[in-house]
Write an enzyme that holds these catalytic residues in place. Structure first.
Site, mmCIF file in Angstrom:
data_model
loop_
_atom_site.group_PDB
_atom_site.id
_atom_site.type_symbol
_atom_site.label_atom_id
_atom_site.label_comp_id
_atom_site.label_asym_id
_atom_site.label_seq_id
_atom_site.Cartn_x
_atom_site.Cartn_y
_atom_site.Cartn_z
ATOM 1 N N ILE A 25 -14.758 10.587 52.967
ATOM 2 C CA ILE A 25 -13.465 9.992 52.606
ATOM 3 C C ILE A 25 -12.948 9.257 53.837
ATOM 4 O O ILE A 25 -12.690 9.886 54.875
ATOM 5 C CB ILE A 25 -12.459 11.084 52.160
ATOM 6 C CG1 ILE A 25 -13.023 11.890 50.984
ATOM 7 C CG2 ILE A 25 -11.105 10.458 51.815
ATOM 8 C CD1 ILE A 25 -12.251 13.167 50.672
ATOM 9 N N GLU B 94 -20.132 16.458 54.365
ATOM 10 C CA GLU B 94 -20.477 17.858 54.622
ATOM 11 C C GLU B 94 -19.212 18.690 54.839
ATOM 12 O O GLU B 94 -19.065 19.791 54.312
ATOM 13 C CB GLU B 94 -21.357 17.978 55.879
ATOM 14 C CG GLU B 94 -22.694 17.275 55.784
ATOM 15 C CD GLU B 94 -22.657 15.829 56.255
ATOM 16 O OE1 GLU B 94 -21.657 15.130 56.000
ATOM 17 O OE2 GLU B 94 -23.636 15.395 56.874
HETATM 18 N N1 THU Z 1 -20.820 10.350 57.365
HETATM 19 C C1 THU Z 1 -20.914 11.476 56.613
HETATM 20 O O1 THU Z 1 -20.195 11.639 55.614
HETATM 21 N N2 THU Z 1 -21.807 12.428 56.979
HETATM 22 C C2 THU Z 1 -22.665 12.305 58.018
HETATM 23 O O2 THU Z 1 -23.358 13.233 58.337
HETATM 24 C C3 THU Z 1 -22.753 11.031 58.748
HETATM 25 C C4 THU Z 1 -21.584 10.118 58.559
HETATM 26 C C5 THU Z 1 -19.868 9.319 56.951
HETATM 27 C C6 THU Z 1 -18.662 9.138 57.837
HETATM 28 C C7 THU Z 1 -18.257 7.726 57.515
HETATM 29 O O3 THU Z 1 -17.445 7.726 56.352
HETATM 30 C C8 THU Z 1 -19.564 7.039 57.180
HETATM 31 O O4 THU Z 1 -20.495 8.063 56.926
HETATM 32 C C9 THU Z 1 -20.082 6.154 58.268
HETATM 33 O O5 THU Z 1 -20.126 6.814 59.482
#
Ligand code: THU
Length: 137
Positions: A43, A55
């Protein structure tokens, strides 16, 4: 709930990603020791820093519902094998020292790791319990 089921849940959660800034979608699904499944998506917030990863969305949902032990967590993202970021590894460590982390491109194409392998020599709650500060005074 096997690995494929958990990945399927993560793929479903990924569809809910709110990503107007990066356009990078991530979904996660975890199963707790007592067999409950929680899902999450990333989000993003316009001022950037409040953004939360998929996560941690799933983990905080589980904790806030009283389920504190992560057995396994599946992660799917828009890159080839999207691995949990460092912050999320630390949060998984807090609630799942022995957790399995499933990093998936699809239900048939996934890798399985132990948290310990992705975050070796980690700091955790036990360090605070075994604090030596009293010896120092
Ligand atoms: N992001 C995640 O949701 N989980 C991860 O393990 C890596 C990064 C998201 C954060 C952000 O919204 C987007 O990916 C780009 O960094």
């Amino acid at each position: 709930m096997d690995n494929r089921d958990l990945i399927k849940k993560a793929l479903e959660a990924k569809k809910k990603a709110h990503v107007p800034y990066s356009n990078f979608r991530v979904g996660a699904a975890l199963i707790t020791d007592d067999g409950k499944v929680f899902t999450g998506c990333n989000i993003e917030i316009s001022s950037y820093s409040p953004t939360i990863c998929a996560e941690r969305t799933a983990i905080f949902k589980a904790i806030s519902e009283g389920h504190k032990k992560i057995k396994a967590i599946a992660v799917v993202g828009d890159s080839d094998f999207t691995y949990p970021c460092g912050v999320c590894r630390q949060v998984i460590r807090e609630f799942g020292k022995d957790a399995t982390i499933i990093v998936a491109n699809s239900e048939d194409d996934y890798r399985e790791h132990k948290l310990e392998d992705l975050l070796p020599y980690s700091f955790g709650p036990e360090d605070l319990e075994n604090s030596r500060s009293e010896e120092d005074v």
